[in-house]
Motif scaffolding. Structure first.
Motif, PDB file in Angstrom:
ATOM      1  N   UNK A 110       0.813  -1.218   0.000  1.00  0.00           N
ATOM      2  CA  UNK A 110       0.000   0.000   0.000  1.00  0.00           C
ATOM      3  C   UNK A 110       0.842   1.262   0.000  1.00  0.00           C
ATOM      4  N   UNK A 111       2.050   1.168   0.503  1.00  0.00           N
ATOM      5  CA  UNK A 111       2.906   2.351   0.555  1.00  0.00           C
ATOM      6  C   UNK A 111       3.481   2.755  -0.793  1.00  0.00           C
ATOM      7  N   UNK A 112       3.350   1.908  -1.798  1.00  0.00           N
ATOM      8  CA  UNK A 112       3.873   2.222  -3.128  1.00  0.00           C
ATOM      9  C   UNK A 112       2.735   2.740  -4.004  1.00  0.00           C
ATOM     10  N   UNK A 113       2.787   3.985  -4.423  1.00  0.00           N
ATOM     11  CA  UNK A 113       1.719   4.512  -5.283  1.00  0.00           C
ATOM     12  C   UNK A 113       1.775   3.885  -6.672  1.00  0.00           C
ATOM     13  N   UNK A 114       0.611   3.698  -7.261  1.00  0.00           N
ATOM     14  CA  UNK A 114       0.494   3.141  -8.610  1.00  0.00           C
ATOM     15  C   UNK A 114      -0.029   4.236  -9.522  1.00  0.00           C
ATOM     16  N   UNK A 115       0.704   4.503 -10.600  1.00  0.00           N
ATOM     17  CA  UNK A 115       0.284   5.535 -11.530  1.00  0.00           C
ATOM     18  C   UNK A 115      -0.699   5.035 -12.559  1.00  0.00           C
TER      19      UNK A 115
END
Length: 235
Positions: A110-115
């Protein structure tokens, strides 16, 4: 042979025999290494079939199928920045692609944003668009040729209808160039790399098959970390 190689390397490591590896493979939890990308992830998704029982393609064409052929389906999620496989699911061959997309996204912390999430028209479903919107990402999924507008009862339906209006107004070919949908060919190339380990997987048990595929993907990511080819467009 493996023991002699370790001795040459000056390593005093024990070498398990084949039966020990097969016995432990069923409960083996493989940690797939990956490199953390800078900025939001741009993910590519696709699936491919892998045989585990039956004749190979060449033998079947030359001599005819000698028995029942069985296979499984591997679903991969690739990061465009690093070419690493970030998520993998292993399902029966009868399962479709779209139900697996939410499970693949759950493997991304969840801490990694997805573009963005790029996939083919098989993922043009409410479940997929909803899962992508919940991760605050943009779906780059072409609408099926028979696709119709959805009732705009939520953000996922609104975003999907925007894609439909854009493709109808500008055309599918222009929309694909504009959104960079052609990058999906990169994950298809990774599928070919996965099959380079062999035409089929050796294991018959589903848990052992999953571990075998995870090992192959871990090796692929290690190879990518050592170096990848630079692709330059030539006018």
């Amino acid at each position: 042979m493996v023991a002699s190689l370790l001795r040459m390397a000056g390593l005093d490591w024990p070498v398990p025999d084949y039966s020990t590896l097969c016995r432990r493979q069923k409960t083996l939890a493989v940690q797939i290494p990956y490199r953390r990308a800078d900025g939001p992830l741009n993910l590519l998704m696709d699936s491919t079939g892998i045989k585990f029982l039956g004749d190979g393609e060449w033998q079947a064409r030359k001599h005819g199928a000698q028995g029942r052929r069985q296979g499984r389906k591997t679903h991969l999620t690739m990061d465009t920045a690093t070419s690493d496989i970030r998520a993998v699911e292993f399902t029966p061959s009868r399962d479709g692609d779209s139900p697996v997309l939410p499970d693949l996204l759950e493997q991304i912390p969840d801490g990694e944003p997805i573009g963005s999430v790029t996939a083919d028209g098989a993922y043009d479903t409410r479940r997929c668009h909803t899962a992508i919107i919940e991760r605050q990402a943009t779906a780059i999924i072409p609408i099926r040729k028979s696709g119709r507008p959805w009732k705009e009862d939520g953000p996922a339906a609104v975003a999907r209808n925007d894609i439909l209006r854009a493709t109808r107004h500008f055309g599918r070919a222009f929309w694909k160039r504009w959104t960079g949908h052609h990058l999906r060919s990169h994950v298809e190339a990774r599928m070919r790399c996965l099959k380079a380990f062999g035409e089929r997987i050796a294991s018959r048990d589903p848990d052992r098959q999953t571990a075998e595929v995870h090992i192959h993907i871990a090796l692929m990511n290690r190879f990518s970390a050592l170096g990848t080819a630079e692709i330059v467009r030539v006018a």
